[in-house]
Design a protein around this motif. Structure first.
Motif, PDB file in Angstrom:
ATOM      1  N   ALA A 154       0.834  -1.209   0.000  1.00 16.12           N
ATOM      2  CA  ALA A 154       0.000   0.000   0.000  1.00 16.12           C
ATOM      3  C   ALA A 154       0.868   1.258   0.000  1.00 16.12           C
ATOM      4  CB  ALA A 154      -0.927  -0.011   1.214  1.00 16.12           C
ATOM      5  N   LEU A 155       1.972   1.235   0.745  1.00 18.02           N
ATOM      6  CA  LEU A 155       2.888   2.372   0.736  1.00 18.02           C
ATOM      7  C   LEU A 155       3.531   2.540  -0.643  1.00 18.02           C
ATOM      8  CD1 LEU A 155       4.707   1.939   4.181  1.00 18.02           C
ATOM      9  CD2 LEU A 155       3.064   3.725   3.587  1.00 18.02           C
ATOM     10  N   LEU A 156       3.887   1.415  -1.258  1.00 18.65           N
ATOM     11  CA  LEU A 156       4.520   1.459  -2.574  1.00 18.65           C
ATOM     12  C   LEU A 156       3.544   1.857  -3.673  1.00 18.65           C
ATOM     13  CD1 LEU A 156       6.526  -1.872  -2.225  1.00 18.65           C
ATOM     14  CD2 LEU A 156       7.545   0.384  -2.468  1.00 18.65           C
TER      15      LEU A 156
ATOM     16  N   ARG B 146      12.714  -9.804   2.765  1.00 18.30           N
ATOM     17  CA  ARG B 146      12.835  -9.282   1.401  1.00 18.30           C
ATOM     18  C   ARG B 146      12.785  -7.772   1.467  1.00 18.30           C
ATOM     19  NH1 ARG B 146       8.055 -12.170  -1.728  1.00 18.30           N
ATOM     20  NH2 ARG B 146       7.011 -11.633   0.213  1.00 18.30           N
ATOM     21  N   SER B 147      13.486  -7.132   0.559  1.00 12.95           N
ATOM     22  CA  SER B 147      13.509  -5.671   0.577  1.00 12.95           C
ATOM     23  C   SER B 147      13.196  -5.104  -0.800  1.00 12.95           C
ATOM     24  CB  SER B 147      14.866  -5.161   1.059  1.00 12.95           C
ATOM     25  OG  SER B 147      15.891  -5.545   0.169  1.00 12.95           O
ATOM     26  N   VAL B 148      12.659  -3.898  -0.791  1.00 11.76           N
ATOM     27  CA  VAL B 148      12.317  -3.216  -2.033  1.00 11.76           C
ATOM     28  C   VAL B 148      12.524  -1.718  -1.825  1.00 11.76           C
ATOM     29  CG1 VAL B 148       9.874  -3.066  -1.373  1.00 11.76           C
ATOM     30  CG2 VAL B 148      10.509  -2.924  -3.794  1.00 11.76           C
ATOM     31  N   ARG B 149      12.977  -1.026  -2.855  1.00  5.90           N
ATOM     32  CA  ARG B 149      13.226   0.406  -2.764  1.00  5.90           C
ATOM     33  C   ARG B 149      11.917   1.185  -2.913  1.00  5.90           C
ATOM     34  NH1 ARG B 149      18.677   2.120  -3.300  1.00  5.90           N
ATOM     35  NH2 ARG B 149      19.869   0.562  -2.149  1.00  5.90           N
ATOM     36  N   TRP B 150      11.826   2.281  -2.162  1.00  2.00           N
ATOM     37  CA  TRP B 150      10.634   3.155  -2.180  1.00  2.00           C
ATOM     38  C   TRP B 150      11.125   4.595  -2.143  1.00  2.00           C
ATOM     39  CZ3 TRP B 150       7.792   4.933   2.727  1.00  2.00           C
ATOM     40  CH2 TRP B 150       6.637   5.650   2.391  1.00  2.00           C
ATOM     41  N   GLN B 151      10.640   5.412  -3.058  1.00  4.02           N
ATOM     42  CA  GLN B 151      11.018   6.820  -3.086  1.00  4.02           C
ATOM     43  C   GLN B 151       9.756   7.670  -2.920  1.00  4.02           C
ATOM     44  OE1 GLN B 151      13.651   7.841  -6.265  1.00  4.02           O
ATOM     45  NE2 GLN B 151      14.235   9.780  -5.314  1.00  4.02           N
ATOM     46  N   PRO B 152       9.375   7.919  -1.642  1.00  4.84           N
ATOM     47  CA  PRO B 152       8.136   8.662  -1.384  1.00  4.84           C
ATOM     48  C   PRO B 152       8.208  10.128  -1.771  1.00  4.84           C
ATOM     49  CG  PRO B 152       9.317   8.262   0.664  1.00  4.84           C
ATOM     50  CD  PRO B 152      10.057   7.536  -0.398  1.00  4.84           C
TER      51      PRO B 152
ATOM     52  N   GLU C 198      14.560   1.946   1.863  1.00  6.15           N
ATOM     53  CA  GLU C 198      14.538   0.510   1.610  1.00  6.15           C
ATOM     54  C   GLU C 198      13.565  -0.120   2.590  1.00  6.15           C
ATOM     55  OE1 GLU C 198      17.465  -3.429   1.761  1.00  6.15           O
ATOM     56  OE2 GLU C 198      18.334  -1.409   1.812  1.00  6.15           O
ATOM     57  N   LEU C 199      12.465  -0.654   2.073  1.00  6.73           N
ATOM     58  CA  LEU C 199      11.457  -1.313   2.902  1.00  6.73           C
ATOM     59  C   LEU C 199      11.806  -2.800   3.020  1.00  6.73           C
ATOM     60  CD1 LEU C 199       8.241   0.301   1.360  1.00  6.73           C
ATOM     61  CD2 LEU C 199       9.344   0.926   3.507  1.00  6.73           C
ATOM     62  N   ILE C 200      11.846  -3.304   4.258  1.00  9.51           N
ATOM     63  CA  ILE C 200      12.227  -4.701   4.497  1.00  9.51           C
ATOM     64  C   ILE C 200      11.031  -5.456   5.060  1.00  9.51           C
ATOM     65  CG2 ILE C 200      13.833  -6.247   5.663  1.00  9.51           C
ATOM     66  CD1 ILE C 200      15.750  -3.890   5.936  1.00  9.51           C
ATOM     67  N   ASP C 201      10.572  -6.455   4.307  1.00  9.36           N
ATOM     68  CA  ASP C 201       9.476  -7.321   4.748  1.00  9.36           C
ATOM     69  C   ASP C 201      10.073  -8.553   5.425  1.00  9.36           C
ATOM     70  OD1 ASP C 201       6.929  -8.242   5.105  1.00  9.36           O
ATOM     71  OD2 ASP C 201       6.682  -9.010   3.061  1.00  9.36           O
TER      72      ASP C 201
END
Length: 465
Positions: free
Chosen positions: A96-98, A116-122, A129-132
């Protein structure tokens, strides 16, 4: 200028102050890590590590951690890790943030099996870097603890997701995460399943989480946010122009705007300061681990050095007839002992720094070493008098010998005490001094604003230093 314009101008000024302070904190953290790496690089070039391959091997993980931490600082990427039990919607919150369903979600437990991680540029100026992570109640035993510790260690900000009545496991996990001394936001997901009348009560209950625990404090309002990351589909009544009525299922959009706003406010106000502080804490822990490994590895050699100086100091004090030279010589011997231990451990040490350590040891030892100095001087005067008058009265030779033996015993005790205390100081104090990680941490904490999360963490972060 209108009132609105003045308010906007003041807000811009405040944000400018925050930006400048954050940049200062980031630069100080970089300088601290570069200094540490420079010193260990010097040890390698000077041959102190190559001559001791066992120590070099032991230090390798910590040196790699220091390099990785410096690279993270240079990349200016802030890490946000999400934790929670299974089926709380952790991956859904991040999606939802992404604004896109990148991370897999599903009705079955355990969709996320490893971090797992994914980049987010708000925004244009913030990269995250968001880490699940897997559910904390799904990974068994030590594997879960190791995974959680490693992710928490790397994170600059933590999101803890719940979605109903807090279970005992969740409560314990929340307390453990708060002990990690990282900023934490409690995210109550699936709020769409609760009527508006219940949401106020849920919010109040969440605020009191941990209030009854001696190590925890109630959560503040901006540390709690309610979201609906993946709202349940709703049946919608549709009336057609021809009079027909049908029912369709529609999924409302995610409700995460408040969470996104809170995260952005934190990042804009203190994100780089959080980044700097976390890097310094990691550097401090790495250097402390290096010091501990070095001291453990060279324990036998250190004991030999301490006993050697103890014997030499006792012998020199016993044979010397002049009281003043006893004190002067004993002090020089203690300084030399501290420097010898520092060289053994591969730590930079000047005479000035050794003097500071000796002063600290003297004034922190409950007066025992100060008493040793006083007793040594008094006995030394008696020994000097006996030496001067020994020609007139041979019995004074016995007095000289008695005073010398007693003074030698006290001097030996003092040297051994200084050596053992210096070991502790060199181990614990390796991150102090100019640009030392602990020193810069204190510097940053002394400058944070009252409206920041760092200010709330300052007291518990300061307990360690």
């Amino acid at each position: 200028m209108s009132i609105l314009e003045r308010v906007k101008a003041k807000s811009v000024d405040i944000m400018s102050v925050y930006r400048n302070l954050q940049e200062t904190h980031l630069n100080r953290a970089r300088a601290s890590l570069r200094q540490a790496l420079s010193w260990y690089g010097y040890l390698r070039k000077s041959g102190q590590l190559s001559s001791n391959p066992e120590l070099a091997g032991l230090m390798k993980p910590e040196l790699e951690a220091l390099n990785a931490t410096l690279n993270k600082l240079d990349s200016n990427v802030i890490r946000i890790a999400v934790f929670g039990l299974v089926s709380r919607g952790k991956s859904a919150v991040l999606n939802a943030l992404l604004g896109d369903k990148i991370l897999q979600t599903g009705p079955l437990n355990g969709v996320t099996q490893w971090p797992r991680s994914v980049r987010w540029q708000p925004s244009d100026k913030v990269l995250v870097e968001l880490i699940d992570t897997p559910g904390l109640d799904e990974i068994e035993g030590e594997s879960r603890a190791d995974m959680a510790r490693e992710v928490v260690h790397q994170a600059d900000l933590i999101l803890f997701v719940v979605s109903g009545d807090i279970t005992r496991t969740e409560y314990q996990a929340l307390l453990q995460l708060r002990r990690s001394q990282k900023p934490l936001i409690l995210v109550f997901n699936k709020i769409d399943l609760y009527p508006d009348t219940d949401q106020g009560a849920i919010y109040q209950n969440l605020q009191q989480l941990g209030a009854g625990h001696p190590e925890a404090k109630p959560l503040l309002p901006d540390e709690i946010v309610m979201v609906a990351a993946e709202p349940a589909a709703m049946e919608v009544r549709v009336e057609w122009p021809d009079g027909r009525v049908t029912y369709e299922w529609e999924t409302p959009p995610p409700q995460v705007d408040e969470l996104k706003e809170i995260i952005l406010n934190i990042l804009n106000r203190e994100g780089r300061s959080l980044l700097a502080l976390n890097a310094l804490i990691q550097a401090r822990d790495a250097e402390a681990a290096i010091a501990q490994k070095t001291i453990d590895l060279r324990k036998k050699e250190a004991e030999e050095i301490i006993w050697q100086f103890t014997k030499y100091k006792a012998l020199a004090v016993m044979l010397n007839p002049i009281a003043f030279l006893d004190i002067l010589g004993g002090t020089v011997a203690d300084l030399a002992l501290i420097r010898a231990l520092a060289r053994l451990y591969g730590l930079p040490m000047t005479s000035y720094e050794a003097g500071k350590i000796l002063k600290t040891i003297l004034f922190s030892s409950g007066g025992l070493l100060l008493g040793e100095l006083g007793s040594s001087f008094i006995l030394g005067l008696g020994k000097t008098t006996a030496a001067i008058t020994s020609g007139d009265n041979p019995s004074n030779i016995t007095a000289f010998a008695g005073s010398a033996i007693a003074q030698a015993g006290i001097a030996a005790y003092g040297a051994y005490s200084v050596g053992k205390a210096a070991q502790v100081y060199l181990e614990k104090g390796c991150t102090w001094g100019q640009l030392g990680a602990s020193s810069v941490i204190q510097e940053i904490l002394s400058q944070v604003d009252q409206n920041t999360i760092l200010y709330r963490l300052r007291q518990e972060l300061g307990i360690k230093y």
